[in-house]
Design a protein around this motif. Sequence first.
Motif, PDB file in Angstrom:
ATOM      1  N   GLY A  59       0.811  -1.207   0.000  1.00  0.00           N
ATOM      2  CA  GLY A  59       0.000   0.000   0.000  1.00  0.00           C
ATOM      3  C   GLY A  59       0.846   1.260   0.000  1.00  0.00           C
ATOM      4  N   SER A  60       0.155   2.400  -0.060  1.00  0.00           N
ATOM      5  CA  SER A  60       0.849   3.679   0.003  1.00  0.00           C
ATOM      6  C   SER A  60       1.245   3.965   1.448  1.00  0.00           C
ATOM      7  CB  SER A  60      -0.044   4.796  -0.531  1.00  0.00           C
ATOM      8  OG  SER A  60      -1.183   4.927   0.293  1.00  0.00           O
ATOM      9  N   MET A  61       1.969   5.057   1.654  1.00  0.00           N
ATOM     10  CA  MET A  61       2.488   5.376   2.963  1.00  0.00           C
ATOM     11  C   MET A  61       1.381   5.569   3.994  1.00  0.00           C
ATOM     12  SD  MET A  61       5.327   8.253   3.926  1.00  0.00           S
ATOM     13  CE  MET A  61       4.224   9.647   3.699  1.00  0.00           C
ATOM     14  N   ASP A  62       0.189   5.988   3.559  1.00  0.00           N
ATOM     15  CA  ASP A  62      -0.908   6.186   4.499  1.00  0.00           C
ATOM     16  C   ASP A  62      -1.762   4.943   4.680  1.00  0.00           C
ATOM     17  OD1 ASP A  62      -2.456   6.030   2.205  1.00  0.00           O
ATOM     18  OD2 ASP A  62      -3.287   8.052   2.370  1.00  0.00           O
ATOM     19  N   GLY A  63      -1.321   3.829   4.057  1.00  0.00           N
ATOM     20  CA  GLY A  63      -2.003   2.557   4.243  1.00  0.00           C
ATOM     21  C   GLY A  63      -3.056   2.232   3.211  1.00  0.00           C
ATOM     22  N   SER A  64      -3.276   3.109   2.254  1.00  0.00           N
ATOM     23  CA  SER A  64      -4.299   2.848   1.240  1.00  0.00           C
ATOM     24  C   SER A  64      -3.719   2.030   0.091  1.00  0.00           C
ATOM     25  CB  SER A  64      -4.853   4.173   0.706  1.00  0.00           C
ATOM     26  OG  SER A  64      -3.827   4.966   0.148  1.00  0.00           O
ATOM     27  N   GLY A  65      -4.602   1.341  -0.612  1.00  0.00           N
ATOM     28  CA  GLY A  65      -4.169   0.564  -1.774  1.00  0.00           C
ATOM     29  C   GLY A  65      -3.479  -0.728  -1.383  1.00  0.00           C
ATOM     30  N   GLY A  66      -2.932  -1.399  -2.385  1.00  0.00           N
ATOM     31  CA  GLY A  66      -2.228  -2.655  -2.142  1.00  0.00           C
ATOM     32  C   GLY A  66      -1.791  -3.299  -3.437  1.00  0.00           C
ATOM     33  N   SER A  67      -0.611  -3.948  -3.376  1.00  0.00           N
ATOM     34  CA  SER A  67      -0.061  -4.634  -4.546  1.00  0.00           C
ATOM     35  C   SER A  67       1.014  -5.592  -4.080  1.00  0.00           C
ATOM     36  CB  SER A  67       0.538  -3.628  -5.532  1.00  0.00           C
ATOM     37  OG  SER A  67       1.332  -4.293  -6.498  1.00  0.00           O
ATOM     38  N   SER A  68       1.103  -6.752  -4.711  1.00  0.00           N
ATOM     39  CA  SER A  68       2.116  -7.747  -4.336  1.00  0.00           C
ATOM     40  C   SER A  68       3.440  -7.523  -5.043  1.00  0.00           C
ATOM     41  CB  SER A  68       1.601  -9.155  -4.654  1.00  0.00           C
ATOM     42  OG  SER A  68       1.367  -9.287  -6.052  1.00  0.00           O
ATOM     43  N   ALA A  69       3.522  -6.519  -5.916  1.00  0.00           N
ATOM     44  CA  ALA A  69       4.716  -6.330  -6.750  1.00  0.00           C
ATOM     45  C   ALA A  69       5.972  -6.112  -5.921  1.00  0.00           C
ATOM     46  CB  ALA A  69       4.502  -5.153  -7.706  1.00  0.00           C
ATOM     47  N   ALA A  70       5.883  -5.318  -4.855  1.00  0.00           N
ATOM     48  CA  ALA A  70       7.064  -5.007  -4.052  1.00  0.00           C
ATOM     49  C   ALA A  70       7.616  -6.257  -3.379  1.00  0.00           C
ATOM     50  CB  ALA A  70       6.724  -3.937  -3.007  1.00  0.00           C
ATOM     51  N   ALA A  71       6.740  -7.051  -2.764  1.00  0.00           N
ATOM     52  CA  ALA A  71       7.182  -8.281  -2.112  1.00  0.00           C
ATOM     53  C   ALA A  71       7.759  -9.263  -3.122  1.00  0.00           C
ATOM     54  CB  ALA A  71       6.017  -8.921  -1.352  1.00  0.00           C
ATOM     55  N   ASP A  72       7.109  -9.392  -4.270  1.00  0.00           N
ATOM     56  CA  ASP A  72       7.597 -10.301  -5.309  1.00  0.00           C
ATOM     57  C   ASP A  72       8.996  -9.908  -5.772  1.00  0.00           C
ATOM     58  OD1 ASP A  72       5.264 -11.774  -5.246  1.00  0.00           O
ATOM     59  OD2 ASP A  72       4.329 -10.665  -6.897  1.00  0.00           O
ATOM     60  N   ALA A  73       9.250  -8.607  -5.891  1.00  0.00           N
ATOM     61  CA  ALA A  73      10.557  -8.136  -6.355  1.00  0.00           C
ATOM     62  C   ALA A  73      11.648  -8.484  -5.358  1.00  0.00           C
ATOM     63  CB  ALA A  73      10.513  -6.625  -6.592  1.00  0.00           C
ATOM     64  N   VAL A  74      11.356  -8.374  -4.065  1.00  0.00           N
ATOM     65  CA  VAL A  74      12.354  -8.721  -3.045  1.00  0.00           C
ATOM     66  C   VAL A  74      12.618 -10.224  -3.056  1.00  0.00           C
ATOM     67  CG1 VAL A  74      12.888  -8.687  -0.570  1.00  0.00           C
ATOM     68  CG2 VAL A  74      11.745  -6.725  -1.625  1.00  0.00           C
ATOM     69  N   VAL A  75      11.563 -11.007  -3.235  1.00  0.00           N
ATOM     70  CA  VAL A  75      11.736 -12.459  -3.328  1.00  0.00           C
ATOM     71  C   VAL A  75      12.654 -12.806  -4.496  1.00  0.00           C
ATOM     72  CG1 VAL A  75      10.552 -14.622  -3.905  1.00  0.00           C
ATOM     73  CG2 VAL A  75       9.590 -13.077  -2.181  1.00  0.00           C
ATOM     74  N   GLU A  76      12.443 -12.178  -5.646  1.00  0.00           N
ATOM     75  CA  GLU A  76      13.294 -12.451  -6.805  1.00  0.00           C
ATOM     76  C   GLU A  76      14.740 -12.054  -6.538  1.00  0.00           C
ATOM     77  OE1 GLU A  76      12.448 -14.271  -9.428  1.00  0.00           O
ATOM     78  OE2 GLU A  76      10.605 -14.504  -8.257  1.00  0.00           O
ATOM     79  N   GLU A  77      14.929 -10.973  -5.819  1.00  0.00           N
ATOM     80  CA  GLU A  77      16.292 -10.545  -5.477  1.00  0.00           C
ATOM     81  C   GLU A  77      16.974 -11.567  -4.571  1.00  0.00           C
ATOM     82  OE1 GLU A  77      18.404  -6.437  -3.828  1.00  0.00           O
ATOM     83  OE2 GLU A  77      16.304  -6.378  -4.508  1.00  0.00           O
ATOM     84  N   ILE A  78      16.220 -12.108  -3.629  1.00  0.00           N
ATOM     85  CA  ILE A  78      16.786 -13.136  -2.742  1.00  0.00           C
ATOM     86  C   ILE A  78      17.107 -14.405  -3.526  1.00  0.00           C
ATOM     87  CG2 ILE A  78      16.189 -14.717  -0.848  1.00  0.00           C
ATOM     88  CD1 ILE A  78      14.665 -12.347   0.436  1.00  0.00           C
ATOM     89  N   LYS A  79      16.212 -14.799  -4.410  1.00  0.00           N
ATOM     90  CA  LYS A  79      16.467 -16.003  -5.213  1.00  0.00           C
ATOM     91  C   LYS A  79      17.670 -15.812  -6.121  1.00  0.00           C
ATOM     92  CE  LYS A  79      11.756 -17.866  -5.221  1.00  0.00           C
ATOM     93  NZ  LYS A  79      10.558 -18.186  -6.036  1.00  0.00           N
ATOM     94  N   ALA A  80      17.851 -14.594  -6.621  1.00  0.00           N
ATOM     95  CA  ALA A  80      18.975 -14.310  -7.507  1.00  0.00           C
ATOM     96  C   ALA A  80      20.312 -14.462  -6.791  1.00  0.00           C
ATOM     97  CB  ALA A  80      18.851 -12.904  -8.090  1.00  0.00           C
ATOM     98  N   MET A  81      20.316 -14.260  -5.487  1.00  0.00           N
ATOM     99  CA  MET A  81      21.561 -14.422  -4.717  1.00  0.00           C
ATOM    100  C   MET A  81      21.707 -15.850  -4.194  1.00  0.00           C
ATOM    101  SD  MET A  81      20.862 -12.629  -0.980  1.00  0.00           S
ATOM    102  CE  MET A  81      20.316 -11.026  -1.536  1.00  0.00           C
ATOM    103  N   GLY A  82      20.775 -16.730  -4.601  1.00  0.00           N
ATOM    104  CA  GLY A  82      20.867 -18.130  -4.205  1.00  0.00           C
ATOM    105  C   GLY A  82      20.090 -18.484  -2.957  1.00  0.00           C
ATOM    106  N   GLY A  83      19.276 -17.571  -2.468  1.00  0.00           N
ATOM    107  CA  GLY A  83      18.517 -17.821  -1.251  1.00  0.00           C
ATOM    108  C   GLY A  83      17.133 -18.363  -1.533  1.00  0.00           C
ATOM    109  N   GLU A  84      16.395 -18.637  -0.446  1.00  0.00           N
ATOM    110  CA  GLU A  84      15.024 -19.128  -0.532  1.00  0.00           C
ATOM    111  C   GLU A  84      14.090 -18.106   0.082  1.00  0.00           C
ATOM    112  OE1 GLU A  84      14.127 -23.299   0.402  1.00  0.00           O
ATOM    113  OE2 GLU A  84      16.279 -23.559   0.778  1.00  0.00           O
ATOM    114  N   ALA A  85      13.009 -17.811  -0.619  1.00  0.00           N
ATOM    115  CA  ALA A  85      12.052 -16.834  -0.113  1.00  0.00           C
ATOM    116  C   ALA A  85      10.708 -17.037  -0.782  1.00  0.00           C
ATOM    117  CB  ALA A  85      12.548 -15.409  -0.358  1.00  0.00           C
ATOM    118  N   ILE A  86       9.654 -16.634  -0.066  1.00  0.00           N
ATOM    119  CA  ILE A  86       8.315 -16.597  -0.637  1.00  0.00           C
ATOM    120  C   ILE A  86       7.692 -15.251  -0.292  1.00  0.00           C
ATOM    121  CG2 ILE A  86       7.920 -19.080  -0.676  1.00  0.00           C
ATOM    122  CD1 ILE A  86       6.379 -18.803   1.948  1.00  0.00           C
ATOM    123  N   ALA A  87       6.746 -14.810  -1.102  1.00  0.00           N
ATOM    124  CA  ALA A  87       6.073 -13.537  -0.891  1.00  0.00           C
ATOM    125  C   ALA A  87       4.724 -13.757  -0.223  1.00  0.00           C
ATOM    126  CB  ALA A  87       5.882 -12.810  -2.213  1.00  0.00           C
TER     127      ALA A  87
END
Length: 301
Positions: A42-70
Amino acid sequence: MADIRFDGKVAIVTGAGGGLGKQHALELARRGAKVVVNDLGGSMDGSGGSSAAADAVVEEIKAMGGEAIANGGSVTDDAGVAHMVKQTMDQWGRIDVLIANAGILRDKSFAKMTMEDFELVVNVHLMGTVKPTKAVWDIMREQNYGRIVVTTSSSGMYGNFGQSNYGAAKLGIIGFMNTIRLEGQKNNIHINAISPVAATRMTENLMPAEILEKLKPEYVTPGVVYLASEEAPTGAILTAGAGAFALTRLYETEGVYLGEGGLSVEEVRDNWAKISDPAGQQAYLNGGEQSGKFFRKMQGG
């Protein structure tokens, strides 16, 4: 001394799609942890929502050889929190670390603040810490192991104009920590608090760019990861920012015994200097210790 590692351990980090939470998640993964990246998106005031940010961090962790889920659930939603914990247990069968980092801001002076804004911020920060903690508590008790890091703020401990809602929530988190620290000790559950000073989207409009550059979130993360480790203390409030670290404690003065006979408002006024004298002040480890001081004073000690 050996490096601090999290091999074989599973960590949940809330609000991990960016800022502080993202850095905590990345560092835990670098050190061997399997990581659940929770972020509502969500935005800074808590409105909205999207899984894109969490998914991007998961991909970054996987790229370094780690395990992660969003996980895109809200930390204020009972069903969403339960699903996050079930998702984690189905995937890896244990939960060793919870870093409660998710938060929002709705800053206004108290005169202009609506009760909706007050309640929402308290709900996200305080109940958004309590609910995930409650959801993992029995798992950690059964494992006889758990490390929980909650996120407080100088706004709660010292105050900050326009943040009565945020400050109330952040100090409430300390009260919560102080009790479950005692309750978790017999099961090797340690809980600590981080009070970060960092450049995130929640602070970017409050400070000049040259200061923000020195307050990168990754400068806070080493303290958080230490507090999440096997070697962590319990009940600590660690302040961190720009590579500096300090411990915050609540102190109480020794005070003065005024007796019961003839006790008056004026006696409190006339003894204020003694009541507020910092000589001999102490940080107590539980409420019973403070009560003990009052009993001692009643007996002339």
